[in-house]
Design a protein around this motif. Structure first.
Motif, mmCIF file in Angstrom:
data_model
loop_
_atom_site.group_PDB
_atom_site.id
_atom_site.type_symbol
_atom_site.label_atom_id
_atom_site.label_comp_id
_atom_site.label_asym_id
_atom_site.label_seq_id
_atom_site.Cartn_x
_atom_site.Cartn_y
_atom_site.Cartn_z
ATOM 1 N N UNK A 76 16.762 -10.205 -6.847
ATOM 2 C CA UNK A 76 16.607 -8.847 -7.517
ATOM 3 C C UNK A 76 17.354 -7.821 -6.605
ATOM 4 N N UNK A 77 17.829 -7.900 -5.382
ATOM 5 C CA UNK A 77 17.671 -6.606 -5.078
ATOM 6 C C UNK A 77 19.349 -6.257 -5.378
ATOM 7 N N UNK A 78 19.818 -5.600 -4.675
ATOM 8 C CA UNK A 78 21.052 -4.537 -5.197
ATOM 9 C C UNK A 78 21.421 -3.768 -3.872
ATOM 10 N N UNK B 82 0.684 -1.041 0.372
ATOM 11 C CA UNK B 82 0.170 0.032 -0.157
ATOM 12 C C UNK B 82 1.134 0.866 -0.059
ATOM 13 N N UNK B 83 2.125 1.540 0.594
ATOM 14 C CA UNK B 83 2.309 2.225 1.000
ATOM 15 C C UNK B 83 3.846 2.242 -0.385
ATOM 16 N N UNK B 84 3.468 1.866 -1.074
ATOM 17 C CA UNK B 84 5.534 1.332 -1.991
ATOM 18 C C UNK B 84 5.998 1.459 -1.535
ATOM 19 N N UNK B 85 6.954 0.872 -0.443
ATOM 20 C CA UNK B 85 8.003 0.939 0.505
ATOM 21 C C UNK B 85 8.500 0.076 -0.498
ATOM 22 N N UNK B 86 9.956 0.694 -0.677
ATOM 23 C CA UNK B 86 11.000 -0.187 -1.632
ATOM 24 C C UNK B 86 11.252 -0.997 -0.806
ATOM 25 N N UNK B 87 11.478 -2.343 -0.971
ATOM 26 C CA UNK B 87 11.995 -4.112 -0.315
ATOM 27 C C UNK B 87 12.684 -4.532 -1.310
ATOM 28 N N UNK B 88 14.515 -4.284 -0.367
ATOM 29 C CA UNK B 88 15.286 -4.978 -1.075
ATOM 30 C C UNK B 88 15.904 -6.332 -0.981
ATOM 31 N N UNK B 89 15.543 -7.018 -1.723
ATOM 32 C CA UNK B 89 15.793 -9.124 -0.720
ATOM 33 C C UNK B 89 16.874 -9.388 -1.767
#
Ligand code: NAP
Length: 690
Positions: free
Chosen positions: A484-486, A247-254
């Motif tokens: 897909x993270x960096x 909902x908040x479009x929080x960047x999620x680095x995985x």
């Protein structure tokens, strides 16, 4: 039994209730317990937003960098304590070095990175963009620290590095952090956080710690926060789909599972140095941290006619690995992090065995030094062989997070590339070859599927940082299965914690905002030559317009003679038909040298200590004999330069003891028609007045 504490909203807080008991991975004895029951997670996020974030974002990059350095120096004083706890995680001294001192190294490295930034709380991104015909309207990009908190959810394998490699970056960017280490090894993270907090170096709210369950933390994240996750894919997917995060479009680095691979080039034979390099690299990757590394080599691709030789060499090499209690100095491989993890690894290996055969090691027994496999989470290195890698899915999909790797044959480089891609995205891959043509084919063919590729041969092996080491100045992360993270990657890493804003306006407005002089902005005429000003006295935009100087044919001849540059365009009697020029043309470097003669004003000593280079230099219009030239010389940017700390008097060099800064100057070389003939940014070192 003592219980770990959480550091929340500026206080050390005991979790209510019994909590999860944390066991020594080597002896099975209880160490402590962890609980977050009763923690107010919303208050933690509010505290980071309202206290930590403003405290950090107001500091400049240089202040934040010096803060990182101070934290690193402080932690170095407590290494013994950290190593003692690290042994309990099953890590050997060498493993612990990577975790603890590697983590501290990240702080140092990011501290030094400050020099790439202006001494401002924000950063400039990329080049200025002229958007108008008459140079009155332009664009630029700047980066401002996000207004939230970085939440780091980490895996169990690097309790120190996993935290420090991340907080170093978000702190330098100007964001606070909430760190949630994997509970099983959180006692080591807690010890490090305790020291960081006790040092008093960080401003309030810059760091909070959760040892255990995160409760409803994620229900309170906002669009200004950043979440990083390292761990298993299943947890990652669960968290990534969290309603509030979406909902908040929080960047999620995985950063999740990764089936990293190594390829042996078909040029390499057992007689070559590269053979031994290949074997050693695999053994190192299988046994360091008992294979519990996100970057460890899981798949080994070998030309099909060399499978037997590789198998033989690897068996021999692995048999030299002494396993046991990491406190014993003879031990080269410690234990897994827990009995649960050992069970998990065994189950994963069982899945692999469905299509591969075990060719080294045993799932049920392991020879140990000073340890008991009934009490500690020990397992032997396990080498598998899969003869039909194109027909088997498991070998490219099942990650056994322990000392486990599988050898597979390939026929040609196209096959090796195709096999490497079957992992569907990895953190890193290596190729061992002495043939750079093979290396190029692999890098360009497989590059789409790996975050990093190491090309290993005898030229670089000695100094190579190795397949499995993510480095602070190179990106870490990979496509697809790897998450897909960096992260990291020097300046690239900082950008994940900052908002990029395109700004548009007049060059003068953009100069004012960025504190970097933009070409065509209004300069500040200064009655005193700027070279007579100390670092503190200089203003961005301080400008002088020089006298005019005629360029003559004799100047050009003399410069050709002096420099030895007799390029035909600078020779008067050249036939200029078919060339880019009409007649004898001045050397660009002559113009730059004459420019220096025009902007350097004085024979007297002044605060300018030295000129140490040119960042950008362009020659934009040919200058022919008879043309006039003058220079518009403007103070463009000021960068502080810390006094070097001299620990060894022999390192002392003249100038190291002088407080100084770096000043960049825009040099616009103009002709008699006020047209630009050249442009440069020169750098000087300027003394501080103090
Ligand atoms: P995990 O079970 O996924 O846990 C990772 C982290 O997530 C831990 O801090 C864990 O905390 C936390 N967590 C679990 N469930 C959560 C939830 N519902 N809400 C919030 N946080 C939650 O992984 P792991 O067993 O620690 O790590 C092993 C795996 O990590 C390996 O299989 C490997 O594939 C992967 N790994 C990947 C990388 C990489 O960079 N690609 C690096 C290291 C490890 P608790 O400990 O409290 O459960």
């Amino acid at each position: 039994m003592t219980q770990l504490e959480n550091f929340a909203a500026g206080h050390w807080i005991n979790g209510n209730g019994e909590g999860q008991v944390l066991l020594d991975a080597v002896t099975g004895e209880p160490i402590t317990s962890a609980s977050t029951k009763g923690l107010d997670f919303k208050a933690m996020i509010d505290y980071a937003h309202q206290v930590g974030n403003p405290n950090l974002r107001r500091l400049t990059f240089h202040e934040r960098g010096r803060m990182l350095r101070a934290v690193a120096l402080h932690l170095r004083k407590h290494l013994d304590k950290f190593y003692a706890l690290s042994f309990k995680t099953g890590a050997t001294k060498a493993d612990s070095w990577v975790d603890i001192e590697g983590g501290i190294g990240n702080l140092f490295s990011n501290a030094s990175l400050r020099r790439k930034f202006s001494d401002e709380p924000f950063a400039i991104d990329g080049e200025a963009i002229n958007l108008s015909k008459h140079n009155t309207f332009m664009g630029h990009h700047i980066l401002v620290p996000k207004a939230g908190v970085a939440i780091h959810i980490n895996a169990f394998n690097f309790p120190v590095w996993g935290m420090l490699e991340k907080v170093a970056v978000n702190w330098l960017a100007g964001m606070p952090a909430i760190v949630k280490p994997a509970t099983v090894t959180s006692y080591l993270t807690e010890a490090v956080v305790r020291e960081i907090i006790a040092s008093g170096i960080l401003p309030d709210g810059a760091l909070q710690l959760i040892c255990g369950n995160v409760g409803d933390l994620l229900d309170h994240v906002t669009s200004q926060d950043v979440i990083t996750f390292t761990g298993s894919k299943s947890t990652a997917l669960k968290l990534k789909k969290h309603e509030r995060i979406l909902e908040e479009s929080v960047p999620f680095n995985m950063e999740a599972d990764s089936l990293n691979c190594i390829v042996l080039g078909n040029d390499v034979t057992p007689a070559d140095a590269e053979w031994e390099i290949f074997i050693k690299e695999i053994r190192k990757e299988m046994t360091t941290k008992a294979g519990q590394k996100c970057t460890a080599i899981r798949r080994i691709f070998v030309p099909e006619n060399k499978i037997d030789d590789v198998w033989k060499s690897l068996k021999q090499s692995l048999s030299k690995t002494t396993i046991g209690n990491p406190i014993n100095e003879k031990v080269r491989m410690g234990s897994l992090v827990s009995m649960t993890q050992r069970e998990e690894v065994k189950q994963q290996v069982q899945k692999l065995i469905a299509s591969s055969q075990l060719i080294y090691g045993s799932l049920d027994s392991v020879e140990l030094i000073d340890a008991d496999a009934g009490l500690g989470a020990f397992i032997s290195p396990l080498l598998l062989l899969n003869e039909k890698p194109f027909a088997s899915k498991e070998v490219h999909e099942v990650e056994a997070f322990g000392p486990v790797s599988t050898i597979m044959p390939y026929k040609n480089m196209d096959e090796a590339i195709a096999l490497s891609k079957l992992g569907k995205g990895s953190l890193c891959s290596s190729i061992v070859t002495a043939d750079d043509k093979i290396a190029k084919q692999y890098v360009l063919g497989a590059g789409t599927h790996h975050g990093r590729i190491l090309i290993l041969n005898k030229d670089c092996a000695k100094e190579s940082t190795g397949h499995g080491s993510p480095l602070p100045m190179l990106i870490h992360g990979g496509p697809g299965r790897a998450g897909g993270g960096e992260e990291m990657g020097g300046i690239r890493g900082i950008k994940h914690y900052m908002q990029r804003v395109a700004i548009q306006g007049s060059p003068t407005s953009v100069t004012h905002i960025t504190n970097i002089f933009q070409q065509y902005a209004n300069g500040i005429e200064t009655p005193v030559h700027p070279f007579k000003k100390y670092f503190e006295e200089l203003n961005i935009g301080d400008q002088i317009i020089s006298q005019k100087r005629k360029i003559t044919s004799e100047d050009i001849d003399k410069f050709a003679e002096l420099s030895g540059d007799h390029f035909y365009a600078h020779i008067i009697n050249t036939d200029f038909n078919g060339t880019m020029f009409e007649q004898q043309v001045a050397h660009g470097y002559l113009l730059m040298s004459i420019a220096a003669g025009l902007f350097v004003d004085s024979y007297e000593k002044n605060p300018v200590l030295l000129n140490y280079g040119i960042d950008e230099l362009r020659f934009t219009k040919p200058v022919y004999p008879g043309a006039d030239m003058y220079v518009r010389f403007t103070c463009k940017e000021k960068l502080p330069n810390d006094k070097r700390i001299i620990s060894n008097p022999e390192d002392f060099k003249r100038g190291d003891d002088i407080d100084k800064g770096i000043v960049k100057w825009l040099v616009e070389m103009m002709d008699g028609n006020d047209e630009q003939v050249g442009i440069a940014t020169i750098l000087t070192m300027v003394a501080k007045k103090l």
